[in-house]
Design a protein around this motif. Structure first.
Motif, PDB file in Angstrom:
ATOM      1  N   ALA A 184       0.828  -1.207   0.000  1.00 42.29           N
ATOM      2  CA  ALA A 184       0.000   0.000   0.000  1.00 42.29           C
ATOM      3  C   ALA A 184       0.862   1.256   0.000  1.00 42.29           C
ATOM      4  CB  ALA A 184      -0.928   0.005   1.214  1.00 42.29           C
ATOM      5  N   VAL A 185       1.962   1.225   0.752  1.00 43.83           N
ATOM      6  CA  VAL A 185       2.871   2.375   0.799  1.00 43.83           C
ATOM      7  C   VAL A 185       3.445   2.654  -0.584  1.00 43.83           C
ATOM      8  CG1 VAL A 185       5.073   3.213   1.697  1.00 43.83           C
ATOM      9  CG2 VAL A 185       3.456   2.102   3.235  1.00 43.83           C
ATOM     10  N   LEU A 186       3.864   1.611  -1.278  1.00 46.55           N
ATOM     11  CA  LEU A 186       4.472   1.792  -2.597  1.00 46.55           C
ATOM     12  C   LEU A 186       3.456   2.300  -3.618  1.00 46.55           C
ATOM     13  CD1 LEU A 186       6.816  -1.325  -2.881  1.00 46.55           C
ATOM     14  CD2 LEU A 186       7.332   0.957  -2.017  1.00 46.55           C
ATOM     15  N   LEU A 187       2.274   1.695  -3.651  1.00 47.71           N
ATOM     16  CA  LEU A 187       1.259   2.117  -4.615  1.00 47.71           C
ATOM     17  C   LEU A 187       0.821   3.552  -4.337  1.00 47.71           C
ATOM     18  CD1 LEU A 187      -0.689   1.607  -6.936  1.00 47.71           C
ATOM     19  CD2 LEU A 187      -2.261   0.506  -5.301  1.00 47.71           C
ATOM     20  N   PHE A 188       0.584   3.865  -3.071  1.00 51.44           N
ATOM     21  CA  PHE A 188       0.180   5.230  -2.731  1.00 51.44           C
ATOM     22  C   PHE A 188       1.252   6.232  -3.125  1.00 51.44           C
ATOM     23  CE2 PHE A 188       0.410   8.824   0.205  1.00 51.44           C
ATOM     24  CZ  PHE A 188      -0.834   9.411  -0.031  1.00 51.44           C
ATOM     25  N   SER A 189       2.515   5.891  -2.890  1.00 52.90           N
ATOM     26  CA  SER A 189       3.609   6.827  -3.181  1.00 52.90           C
ATOM     27  C   SER A 189       3.660   7.180  -4.661  1.00 52.90           C
ATOM     28  CB  SER A 189       4.944   6.234  -2.729  1.00 52.90           C
ATOM     29  OG  SER A 189       4.967   6.059  -1.327  1.00 52.90           O
ATOM     30  N   VAL A 190       3.499   6.191  -5.523  1.00 48.92           N
ATOM     31  CA  VAL A 190       3.519   6.453  -6.968  1.00 48.92           C
ATOM     32  C   VAL A 190       2.344   7.345  -7.364  1.00 48.92           C
ATOM     33  CG1 VAL A 190       3.296   5.410  -9.251  1.00 48.92           C
ATOM     34  CG2 VAL A 190       4.752   4.334  -7.535  1.00 48.92           C
ATOM     35  N   LEU A 191       1.170   7.022  -6.876  1.00 50.96           N
ATOM     36  CA  LEU A 191      -0.015   7.819  -7.207  1.00 50.96           C
ATOM     37  C   LEU A 191       0.101   9.232  -6.637  1.00 50.96           C
ATOM     38  CD1 LEU A 191      -2.790   5.137  -6.554  1.00 50.96           C
ATOM     39  CD2 LEU A 191      -2.010   5.981  -8.773  1.00 50.96           C
ATOM     40  N   TRP A 192       0.601   9.332  -5.411  1.00 50.24           N
ATOM     41  CA  TRP A 192       0.677  10.639  -4.759  1.00 50.24           C
ATOM     42  C   TRP A 192       1.667  11.553  -5.464  1.00 50.24           C
ATOM     43  CZ3 TRP A 192       4.110  13.789  -2.110  1.00 50.24           C
ATOM     44  CH2 TRP A 192       3.538  14.811  -1.349  1.00 50.24           C
ATOM     45  N   VAL A 193       2.819  11.037  -5.826  1.00 51.59           N
ATOM     46  CA  VAL A 193       3.793  11.855  -6.556  1.00 51.59           C
ATOM     47  C   VAL A 193       3.213  12.318  -7.883  1.00 51.59           C
ATOM     48  CG1 VAL A 193       5.992  11.752  -7.808  1.00 51.59           C
ATOM     49  CG2 VAL A 193       5.861  10.933  -5.457  1.00 51.59           C
ATOM     50  N   THR A 194       2.448  11.450  -8.548  1.00 43.41           N
ATOM     51  CA  THR A 194       1.878  11.771  -9.857  1.00 43.41           C
ATOM     52  C   THR A 194       0.780  12.826  -9.774  1.00 43.41           C
ATOM     53  OG1 THR A 194       2.359   9.514 -10.612  1.00 43.41           O
ATOM     54  CG2 THR A 194       0.775  10.802 -11.910  1.00 43.41           C
ATOM     55  N   PHE A 195      -0.081  12.706  -8.783  1.00 41.97           N
ATOM     56  CA  PHE A 195      -1.267  13.562  -8.734  1.00 41.97           C
ATOM     57  C   PHE A 195      -1.233  14.653  -7.664  1.00 41.97           C
ATOM     58  CE2 PHE A 195      -2.739   9.558 -10.668  1.00 41.97           C
ATOM     59  CZ  PHE A 195      -3.197  10.063 -11.875  1.00 41.97           C
ATOM     60  N   VAL A 196      -0.212  14.640  -6.817  1.00 46.33           N
ATOM     61  CA  VAL A 196      -0.095  15.693  -5.801  1.00 46.33           C
ATOM     62  C   VAL A 196       1.250  16.413  -5.917  1.00 46.33           C
ATOM     63  CG1 VAL A 196      -0.114  16.262  -3.348  1.00 46.33           C
ATOM     64  CG2 VAL A 196      -1.658  14.504  -4.223  1.00 46.33           C
ATOM     65  N   TYR A 197       2.346  15.678  -5.750  1.00 48.81           N
ATOM     66  CA  TYR A 197       3.651  16.357  -5.742  1.00 48.81           C
ATOM     67  C   TYR A 197       3.940  17.068  -7.054  1.00 48.81           C
ATOM     68  CZ  TYR A 197       8.586  17.375  -5.358  1.00 48.81           C
ATOM     69  OH  TYR A 197       9.787  18.049  -5.329  1.00 48.81           O
ATOM     70  N   ILE A 198       3.790  16.378  -8.160  1.00 44.83           N
ATOM     71  CA  ILE A 198       4.144  16.974  -9.453  1.00 44.83           C
ATOM     72  C   ILE A 198       3.333  18.236  -9.741  1.00 44.83           C
ATOM     73  CG2 ILE A 198       4.070  16.599 -11.956  1.00 44.83           C
ATOM     74  CD1 ILE A 198       4.997  13.730 -11.430  1.00 44.83           C
ATOM     75  N   PRO A 199       1.995  18.218  -9.603  1.00 42.06           N
ATOM     76  CA  PRO A 199       1.263  19.466  -9.879  1.00 42.06           C
ATOM     77  C   PRO A 199       1.589  20.610  -8.926  1.00 42.06           C
ATOM     78  CG  PRO A 199      -0.223  17.735  -9.116  1.00 42.06           C
ATOM     79  CD  PRO A 199       1.079  17.085  -9.410  1.00 42.06           C
ATOM     80  N   VAL A 200       1.805  20.310  -7.636  1.00 48.02           N
ATOM     81  CA  VAL A 200       2.158  21.383  -6.695  1.00 48.02           C
ATOM     82  C   VAL A 200       3.542  21.936  -7.028  1.00 48.02           C
ATOM     83  CG1 VAL A 200       2.623  21.949  -4.281  1.00 48.02           C
ATOM     84  CG2 VAL A 200       0.650  20.535  -4.863  1.00 48.02           C
ATOM     85  N   ALA A 201       4.495  21.056  -7.332  1.00 45.52           N
ATOM     86  CA  ALA A 201       5.838  21.524  -7.710  1.00 45.52           C
ATOM     87  C   ALA A 201       5.784  22.350  -8.986  1.00 45.52           C
ATOM     88  CB  ALA A 201       6.773  20.326  -7.885  1.00 45.52           C
ATOM     89  N   HIS A 202       4.969  21.930  -9.948  1.00 40.20           N
ATOM     90  CA  HIS A 202       4.842  22.709 -11.191  1.00 40.20           C
ATOM     91  C   HIS A 202       4.190  24.059 -10.909  1.00 40.20           C
ATOM     92  CE1 HIS A 202       4.431  23.504 -15.473  1.00 40.20           C
ATOM     93  NE2 HIS A 202       3.173  23.851 -15.246  1.00 40.20           N
ATOM     94  N   MET A 203       3.184  24.072 -10.061  1.00 36.94           N
ATOM     95  CA  MET A 203       2.506  25.326  -9.731  1.00 36.94           C
ATOM     96  C   MET A 203       3.454  26.336  -9.101  1.00 36.94           C
ATOM     97  SD  MET A 203      -1.371  24.566  -8.365  1.00 36.94           S
ATOM     98  CE  MET A 203      -1.138  23.065  -7.437  1.00 36.94           C
ATOM     99  N   VAL A 204       4.366  25.866  -8.243  1.00 36.99           N
ATOM    100  CA  VAL A 204       5.242  26.768  -7.489  1.00 36.99           C
ATOM    101  C   VAL A 204       6.565  27.020  -8.207  1.00 36.99           C
ATOM    102  CG1 VAL A 204       6.492  27.088  -5.312  1.00 36.99           C
ATOM    103  CG2 VAL A 204       4.194  26.095  -5.303  1.00 36.99           C
ATOM    104  N   TRP A 205       7.182  25.967  -8.740  1.00 37.64           N
ATOM    105  CA  TRP A 205       8.540  26.073  -9.301  1.00 37.64           C
ATOM    106  C   TRP A 205       8.618  25.938 -10.811  1.00 37.64           C
ATOM    107  CZ3 TRP A 205      10.728  22.050  -5.324  1.00 37.64           C
ATOM    108  CH2 TRP A 205      10.938  22.686  -4.101  1.00 37.64           C
ATOM    109  N   GLY A 206       7.602  25.363 -11.421  1.00 38.74           N
ATOM    110  CA  GLY A 206       7.690  25.032 -12.837  1.00 38.74           C
ATOM    111  C   GLY A 206       6.992  25.995 -13.770  1.00 38.74           C
TER     112      GLY A 206
END
Length: 470
Positions: A184-206
């Motif tokens: 569950a940790v591994l699956l959540f991490s992949v999904l979370w980076v894709t749908f949370v981390y990446i868009p927030v990083a793009h919004m602020v830094w990208g």
């Protein structure tokens, strides 16, 4: 159920309440940077000289010093996760779960490193819409040893950013440690980076919604030097949502759940402190004067937070603790992260002290009052200290408080409002999307181990190993 609803209400209030800062009354005077004044005072004719034109036309070339500096900074950020965070978290859990936490951190960091190369870097740091870039650099297409990002090789820049992306989901693990399935940790991490981390990083830094290039703030976006919103608020809110959905550990509030090795936690905290210089100082992407300022700011804020936390413990409990000193250090490091390139040294001390008090209150009074089981206090330290740091940046960056100065035409109230909107957007985006992803993972593989496995310990039940043979 009442406490669960109260905690969810807290998250909603954090996200929505920061927007209400529009009505805060600050001095309307603008603290213009001294550098800007010097530029304005320079003769206009200088810009038109042939030498200036030649310099302006000169192509950007690789800077060997900056490149070496950024390689070292990148390795330091990796050190934060493995072994820094793994040991820090490992010492905080019970001995029967030591290896499981280390395994979750180690493998999650590795998995997200690959995801970053496949599509994470491209979706974060290419032109696109307000939330995502495009797929033009998927599989690192077009990146060569000759391609540059500023004055450093693009490979170095993308690896530095890889370390940030891979570290962030490992922080979340502390919110639901000792009871969550490895799958569950591994699956959540992949999904979370894709749908949370990446868009927030793009919004602020990208170049996305919350950046200077975004449409929301008219060219003056949120100031987040090294990841207050992108990393710490993001991870803190996700950890709280995870703790609520996974539920409390068996025996929480009844059985003793003290850290099994404060020595491991001290070693981990020390490695995090050292590695954080790569995290913060490296975010300047150059070995220059600003990097030097970030260096001293990071050290002073952390040291002030250590003393602030143990001083408060000493007064409230009669004894200062090693756990308190380590927790204070992390709170100070988190708080200075968004501000380190904008505030002055004295401002960093104030910020570290204040953040330590807020986080101490959160991991004791707030956590006990609402009754949630954030195992390793990710929300109380990373989440709240990150929020404090992000908001305080708008104030302490003013030249009146020893900071680098606000952009021309921008008041403290305006910048604080901008910071508050960025914090609010991050909280709401992370809370909603993380909730959906946790529910999805629960349906696909199940989030929680059985009570029998939890009582036995995840080390032997999930991995067939023990941390200690005594």
């Amino acid at each position: 159920m009442k406490k669960l609803l109260s905690t969810l209400a807290l998250v909603s209030a954090l996200g929505l309440g920061v927007f209400g800062l529009n009505n805060i009354s600050f001095a309307d005077e603008v603290a213009a940077p001294e550098v800007a004044a010097q530029v304005e005072a320079a003769p206009a004719a200088d810009a038109a000289t042939p030498a200036a034109e030649t310099a302006a036309a000169a192509p950007v070339t690789l800077d060997v010093g900056n490149t070496a500096f950024m390689i070292i900074a990148t390795v330091l950020v990796i050190l934060m996760a493995i072994p820094g965070l793994a040991l820090f978290y490992g010492g905080l859990v019970r001995s029967k779960n030591m290896l499981s936490v280390c395994m979750q951190v180690f493998v999650t960091f590795s998995l997200i490193s690959v995801i970053w190369a496949l599509y994470g870097y491209s979706l974060t740091f290419t032109e696109g819409n307000a939330f995502y870039g495009n797929f033009s650099k998927s599989f690192l297409a077009g990146v060569t040893p000759a391609s540059l990002s500023g004055s450093i090789p693009e490979y170095v820049f993308l690896t530095f950013q890889l370390a940030f992306a891979a570290l962030t989901p490992t922080l979340i693990i502390g919110g639901f440690a000792e009871r969550t399935k490895f799958s569950a940790v591994l699956l959540f991490s992949v999904l979370w980076v894709t749908f949370v981390y990446i868009p927030v990083a793009h919004m602020v830094w990208g170049g996305g919604y919350l950046s200077d290039a975004g449409t929301l703030f008219g060219g003056h976006g949120a100031k987040d030097f090294a990841g207050g919103t992108v990393v710490h608020i993001n991870a803190g809110i996700a950890a709280l949502i995870g703790a609520l959905i996974v539920g409390k550990r068996v025996g929480f509030g009844k059985d003793a759940m003290a850290p099994h090795s404060m020595v491991m936690t001290l070693i981990g905290a020390s490695l995090l402190w050292i590695g954080w210089f790569g995290f913060n100082v490296g975010s300047e992407l150059a070995a220059d004067g600003v990097a030097g300022m970030v260096l001293i700011n990071t050290q002073l804020a952390t040291a002030a937070a250590v003393f602030g936390w143990i001083a408060a413990e000493w007064m409230l409990k009669g004894k200062p603790s090693m756990l308190g000193a380590a927790s204070g250090a992390i709170a100070g490091l988190v708080a200075i992260t968004p501000a380190c390139g904008f505030v002055g040294p004295m401002g960093s001390i104030v910020l570290g002290f204040f953040a330590s008090f807020v986080s101490l209150w959160a991991v004791t009074k707030l956590k006990n009052g609402l009754g949630y089981d954030d195992s390793l206090d990710v929300f109380g330290i990373h989440g709240l200290a990150g929020i404090i740091g992000a908001l305080a940046t708008g104030v302490l960056m003013s030249a009146d408080f020893g900071g680098v100065g606000l952009p021309e035409g921008i008041t403290i109230a305006h910048q604080v409002t901008t910071q508050a909107i960025a914090v609010g957007v991050t909280i709401l985006w992370t809370a909603v999307v993380s909730f959906i992803l946790f529910k999805l993972v629960d349906v696909v593989v199940g989030l929680r181990v059985t009570e029998e496995v939890e009582r036995e310990g995840l080390d032997t039940a999930e991995h067939g190993e023990r941390a200690y043979h005594m």
